[in-house]
Design a protein around this motif. Structure first.
Motif, mmCIF file in Angstrom:
data_model
loop_
_atom_site.group_PDB
_atom_site.id
_atom_site.type_symbol
_atom_site.label_atom_id
_atom_site.label_comp_id
_atom_site.label_asym_id
_atom_site.label_seq_id
_atom_site.Cartn_x
_atom_site.Cartn_y
_atom_site.Cartn_z
ATOM 1 N N PHE A 281 -6.834 -6.061 -2.427
ATOM 2 C CA PHE A 281 -6.940 -4.801 -3.138
ATOM 3 C C PHE A 281 -6.026 -4.797 -4.361
ATOM 4 C CE2 PHE A 281 -4.165 -4.380 0.576
ATOM 5 C CZ PHE A 281 -2.944 -4.153 -0.039
ATOM 6 N N LEU B 236 -5.782 5.741 6.018
ATOM 7 C CA LEU B 236 -6.022 4.462 5.343
ATOM 8 C C LEU B 236 -5.832 3.375 6.400
ATOM 9 C CD1 LEU B 236 -6.649 3.463 2.454
ATOM 10 C CD2 LEU B 236 -4.194 3.191 2.109
ATOM 11 N N VAL C 285 -6.788 1.404 -5.218
ATOM 12 C CA VAL C 285 -6.157 2.248 -4.201
ATOM 13 C C VAL C 285 -5.875 3.635 -4.765
ATOM 14 C CG1 VAL C 285 -4.101 2.563 -2.773
ATOM 15 C CG2 VAL C 285 -5.156 0.297 -2.959
ATOM 16 N N LEU D 105 0.827 -1.205 0.000
ATOM 17 C CA LEU D 105 0.000 0.000 0.000
ATOM 18 C C LEU D 105 0.862 1.256 0.000
ATOM 19 C CD1 LEU D 105 -2.810 -1.021 2.510
ATOM 20 C CD2 LEU D 105 -3.156 -0.339 0.135
ATOM 21 N N ILE E 174 -11.967 -0.107 0.858
ATOM 22 C CA ILE E 174 -11.255 -0.934 -0.106
ATOM 23 C C ILE E 174 -11.346 -2.376 0.380
ATOM 24 C CG2 ILE E 174 -9.007 -1.478 -1.124
ATOM 25 C CD1 ILE E 174 -8.256 1.475 -0.729
ATOM 26 N N VAL F 272 -9.775 -0.468 5.011
ATOM 27 C CA VAL F 272 -9.348 -1.621 4.228
ATOM 28 C C VAL F 272 -9.867 -2.862 4.943
ATOM 29 C CG1 VAL F 272 -7.391 -2.900 3.276
ATOM 30 C CG2 VAL F 272 -7.268 -0.403 3.495
#
Length: 240
Positions: free
Chosen positions: A113, A53, A118, A17, A109, A89
Protein backbone atom coordinates in the motif's frame (compact mmCIF):
# COMPACT_ATOMS: atom_id res chain seq x y z
CA UNK A 1 -13.05 12.06 16.97
CA UNK A 2 -13.05 8.91 14.83
CA UNK A 3 -11.74 5.76 16.50
CA UNK A 4 -10.04 3.31 14.13
CA UNK A 5 -9.40 -0.34 14.94
CA UNK A 6 -6.31 -1.45 13.01
CA UNK A 7 -5.66 -5.20 12.84
CA UNK A 8 -2.31 -6.08 11.24
CA UNK A 9 0.07 -8.85 12.36
CA UNK A 10 3.18 -7.50 10.64
CA UNK A 11 4.81 -4.94 12.92
CA UNK A 12 6.33 -2.81 10.17
CA UNK A 13 3.05 -2.64 8.25
CA UNK A 14 1.08 -1.95 11.41
CA UNK A 15 3.34 0.91 12.48
CA UNK A 16 3.38 2.36 8.97
CA UNK A 17 -0.42 2.30 8.69
CA UNK A 18 -0.82 3.79 12.15
CA UNK A 19 1.53 6.66 11.29
CA UNK A 20 -0.30 7.35 8.01
CA UNK A 21 -3.60 7.57 9.85
CA UNK A 22 -2.31 9.79 12.66
CA UNK A 23 -0.42 12.08 10.28
CA UNK A 24 -3.53 12.59 8.20
CA UNK A 25 -5.77 14.06 10.89
CA UNK A 26 -5.87 14.97 14.56
CA UNK A 27 -9.46 13.73 14.53
CA UNK A 28 -8.27 10.11 14.34
CA UNK A 29 -7.45 7.87 17.29
CA UNK A 30 -5.89 4.53 16.29
CA UNK A 31 -6.25 1.35 18.34
CA UNK A 32 -3.90 -1.37 17.12
CA UNK A 33 -4.05 -5.16 17.37
CA UNK A 34 -1.49 -7.63 16.09
CA UNK A 35 -3.66 -10.72 16.40
CA UNK A 36 -7.23 -11.96 16.21
CA UNK A 37 -7.54 -12.33 20.05
CA UNK A 38 -6.20 -8.80 20.60
CA UNK A 39 -8.72 -7.40 18.14
CA UNK A 40 -11.56 -9.29 19.86
CA UNK A 41 -10.57 -7.71 23.18
CA UNK A 42 -10.62 -4.24 21.62
CA UNK A 43 -14.06 -4.94 20.21
CA UNK A 44 -15.36 -5.66 23.72
CA UNK A 45 -14.45 -2.18 24.96
CA UNK A 46 -16.90 0.70 25.30
CA UNK A 47 -15.20 2.54 22.43
CA UNK A 48 -17.38 3.14 19.38
CA UNK A 49 -15.23 2.54 16.30
CA UNK A 50 -15.91 4.52 13.13
CA UNK A 51 -13.58 2.52 10.87
CA UNK A 52 -12.05 -0.96 10.81
CA UNK A 53 -8.82 -1.46 8.87
CA UNK A 54 -8.18 -5.20 8.76
CA UNK A 55 -5.41 -7.30 7.26
CA UNK A 56 -7.01 -10.33 5.62
CA UNK A 57 -4.09 -12.67 6.27
CA UNK A 58 -2.85 -12.88 9.86
CA UNK A 59 -0.80 -16.03 9.46
CA UNK A 60 2.45 -14.66 8.09
CA UNK A 61 3.54 -17.09 5.40
CA UNK A 62 0.37 -19.13 5.79
CA UNK A 63 -1.71 -17.83 2.90
CA UNK A 64 -4.65 -20.00 3.95
CA UNK A 65 -5.14 -17.90 7.07
CA UNK A 66 -8.17 -15.56 6.86
CA UNK A 67 -8.13 -14.19 10.41
CA UNK A 68 -9.04 -10.70 9.23
CA UNK A 69 -12.17 -11.97 7.49
CA UNK A 70 -13.15 -14.01 10.53
CA UNK A 71 -12.81 -10.91 12.69
CA UNK A 72 -14.79 -8.85 10.17
CA UNK A 73 -17.62 -11.38 10.51
CA UNK A 74 -17.63 -10.82 14.27
CA UNK A 75 -17.75 -7.07 13.71
CA UNK A 76 -20.77 -7.38 11.42
CA UNK A 77 -22.54 -9.62 13.95
CA UNK A 78 -22.57 -6.71 16.40
CA UNK A 79 -25.67 -4.64 15.86
CA UNK A 80 -23.96 -1.27 16.30
CA UNK A 81 -21.46 -2.07 13.52
CA UNK A 82 -23.94 -3.19 10.89
CA UNK A 83 -23.03 -0.27 8.60
CA UNK A 84 -19.62 0.79 9.93
CA UNK A 85 -16.96 0.97 7.18
CA UNK A 86 -14.62 -2.03 7.02
CA UNK A 87 -11.53 -1.72 4.84
CA UNK A 88 -9.61 -4.90 4.07
CA UNK A 89 -5.85 -4.87 3.50
CA UNK A 90 -4.86 -7.75 1.24
CA UNK A 91 -2.38 -9.04 -1.28
CA UNK A 92 -4.77 -11.78 -2.38
CA UNK A 93 -7.40 -10.83 -4.96
CA UNK A 94 -9.65 -13.79 -4.20
CA UNK A 95 -9.89 -12.75 -0.56
CA UNK A 96 -10.96 -9.28 -1.66
CA UNK A 97 -13.93 -10.66 -3.59
CA UNK A 98 -14.97 -12.94 -0.74
CA UNK A 99 -14.87 -10.04 1.73
CA UNK A 100 -16.97 -7.84 -0.54
CA UNK A 101 -19.66 -10.48 -1.04
CA UNK A 102 -19.97 -11.66 2.54
CA UNK A 103 -19.16 -8.63 4.64
CA UNK A 104 -20.24 -5.58 2.62
CA UNK A 105 -16.78 -4.04 2.87
CA UNK A 106 -16.42 -0.34 2.30
CA UNK A 107 -13.23 -0.64 0.28
CA UNK A 108 -9.99 -2.62 0.02
CA UNK A 109 -6.31 -1.71 -0.06
CA UNK A 110 -3.94 -3.93 -2.01
CA UNK A 111 -0.45 -4.57 -0.67
CA UNK A 112 2.03 -3.05 -1.01
CA UNK A 113 0.00 0.00 0.00
CA UNK A 114 0.98 3.64 -0.39
CA UNK A 115 0.23 6.64 1.79
CA UNK A 116 -1.98 8.34 -0.79
CA UNK A 117 -4.18 5.26 -1.12
CA UNK A 118 -4.61 4.82 2.64
CA UNK A 119 -5.31 8.48 3.28
CA UNK A 120 -7.83 8.68 0.44
CA UNK A 121 -9.84 5.93 2.12
CA UNK A 122 -9.68 7.75 5.46
CA UNK A 123 -10.68 11.03 3.81
CA UNK A 124 -13.85 9.44 2.48
CA UNK A 125 -14.73 8.07 5.91
CA UNK A 126 -14.12 11.41 7.63
CA UNK A 127 -16.12 13.25 4.98
CA UNK A 128 -18.98 10.85 5.56
CA UNK A 129 -18.80 11.53 9.30
CA UNK A 130 -18.98 15.29 8.66
CA UNK A 131 -21.97 15.22 6.38
CA UNK A 132 -24.72 17.47 7.59
CA UNK A 133 -27.51 15.08 6.72
CA UNK A 134 -30.09 14.61 9.50
CA UNK A 135 -28.70 12.12 12.04
CA UNK A 136 -30.04 8.59 11.89
CA UNK A 137 -29.81 5.43 13.95
CA UNK A 138 -29.80 1.89 12.63
CA UNK A 139 -32.20 -0.59 14.19
CA UNK A 140 -33.16 -4.14 13.41
CA UNK A 141 -36.87 -4.92 13.29
CA UNK A 142 -38.31 -8.27 12.20
CA UNK A 143 -34.88 -9.32 10.96
CA UNK A 144 -34.49 -6.27 8.69
CA UNK A 145 -32.08 -3.34 9.24
CA UNK A 146 -33.69 0.09 9.09
CA UNK A 147 -32.49 3.67 9.27
CA UNK A 148 -34.57 5.82 11.61
CA UNK A 149 -34.24 9.58 11.40
CA UNK A 150 -33.55 11.03 14.83
CA UNK A 151 -35.74 14.02 13.99
CA UNK A 152 -38.68 11.63 13.81
CA UNK A 153 -38.15 10.28 17.34
CA UNK A 154 -40.06 11.82 20.25
CA UNK A 155 -38.70 9.60 23.00
CA UNK A 156 -37.43 6.09 23.67
CA UNK A 157 -38.78 3.80 26.34
CA UNK A 158 -37.30 0.68 27.91
CA UNK A 159 -39.65 -2.32 27.70
CA UNK A 160 -39.19 -5.98 28.66
CA UNK A 161 -36.47 -7.50 26.44
CA UNK A 162 -36.07 -4.40 24.29
CA UNK A 163 -37.00 -0.77 23.67
CA UNK A 164 -39.96 1.11 22.23
CA UNK A 165 -39.19 4.02 19.92
CA UNK A 166 -42.02 6.54 20.03
CA UNK A 167 -42.00 8.36 16.70
CA UNK A 168 -44.15 11.02 15.09
CA UNK A 169 -45.61 8.44 12.72
CA UNK A 170 -46.04 5.55 15.17
CA UNK A 171 -44.21 3.36 17.66
CA UNK A 172 -41.67 0.62 16.97
CA UNK A 173 -40.77 -2.14 19.38
CA UNK A 174 -37.14 -3.18 18.90
CA UNK A 175 -36.16 -6.42 20.69
CA UNK A 176 -32.81 -7.48 22.12
CA UNK A 177 -31.38 -4.00 22.69
CA UNK A 178 -31.28 -2.07 25.95
CA UNK A 179 -31.70 1.62 26.67
CA UNK A 180 -28.02 1.73 27.61
CA UNK A 181 -27.06 0.32 24.22
CA UNK A 182 -29.26 2.70 22.26
CA UNK A 183 -27.68 5.63 24.10
CA UNK A 184 -24.37 4.80 22.38
CA UNK A 185 -26.06 5.19 18.97
CA UNK A 186 -27.95 8.45 19.32
CA UNK A 187 -26.45 11.98 19.28
CA UNK A 188 -25.62 13.05 22.83
CA UNK A 189 -26.48 16.68 22.15
CA UNK A 190 -29.91 15.74 20.80
CA UNK A 191 -31.20 13.24 23.36
CA UNK A 192 -31.50 13.39 27.12
CA UNK A 193 -31.95 10.54 29.57
CA UNK A 194 -34.53 11.71 32.10
CA UNK A 195 -35.37 8.40 33.79
CA UNK A 196 -33.88 4.92 33.97
CA UNK A 197 -36.70 3.92 31.60
CA UNK A 198 -36.82 6.95 29.29
CA UNK A 199 -34.70 8.99 26.89
CA UNK A 200 -36.29 12.07 25.34
CA UNK A 201 -35.51 14.07 22.21
CA UNK A 202 -34.67 17.58 23.45
CA UNK A 203 -36.11 19.12 20.29
CA UNK A 204 -39.49 17.55 21.01
CA UNK A 205 -39.82 18.98 24.52
CA UNK A 206 -42.58 21.57 24.98
CA UNK A 207 -41.75 22.21 28.63
CA UNK A 208 -40.28 20.67 31.78
CA UNK A 209 -42.63 20.43 34.78
CA UNK A 210 -40.15 20.12 37.65
CA UNK A 211 -42.89 20.22 40.31
CA UNK A 212 -44.68 17.16 38.99
CA UNK A 213 -41.47 15.68 37.55
CA UNK A 214 -42.74 15.22 34.00
CA UNK A 215 -41.79 16.39 30.52
CA UNK A 216 -44.53 17.55 28.17
CA UNK A 217 -43.85 16.81 24.52
CA UNK A 218 -44.87 18.88 21.51
CA UNK A 219 -47.88 18.03 19.36
CA UNK A 220 -48.93 14.97 21.34
CA UNK A 221 -50.57 14.02 24.62
CA UNK A 222 -47.60 12.01 25.91
CA UNK A 223 -45.73 13.05 29.01
CA UNK A 224 -42.45 11.47 30.10
CA UNK A 225 -41.54 10.98 33.74
CA UNK A 226 -38.43 12.54 35.25
CA UNK A 227 -36.67 10.12 37.57
CA UNK A 228 -35.61 11.23 41.05
CA UNK A 229 -31.92 10.63 40.32
CA UNK A 230 -32.16 12.71 37.12
CA UNK A 231 -34.09 15.63 38.60
CA UNK A 232 -31.10 17.75 39.64
CA UNK A 233 -29.34 17.35 36.26
CA UNK A 234 -32.47 18.29 34.34
CA UNK A 235 -33.03 21.18 36.73
CA UNK A 236 -29.63 22.56 35.72
CA UNK A 237 -30.57 22.24 32.04
CA UNK A 238 -33.86 24.07 32.61
CA UNK A 239 -32.16 26.91 34.50
CA UNK A 240 -29.47 27.44 31.80
Amino acid sequence: MVHVLLLEDDQNSREALEKMLIDYSEEIRVHTASSYPEAKNLLKSDIRYGLFLLDVNLGGENREDIGGILFAREVREQFRYTFTPIVMVTAIGAMEMQAYRELHCYQYIMKPFCQEQVQEVVRKVLDKEKQEDPPVIHVKKDGVNYQVKCDNIRYIEAIPRGIRIHMKNGDWDIPYISLKQILTKIPEDMFLQCHRMFVVNRREVEYFDMVNRVIKLKDCTDVVEIGVTYKSEIGRIVSD
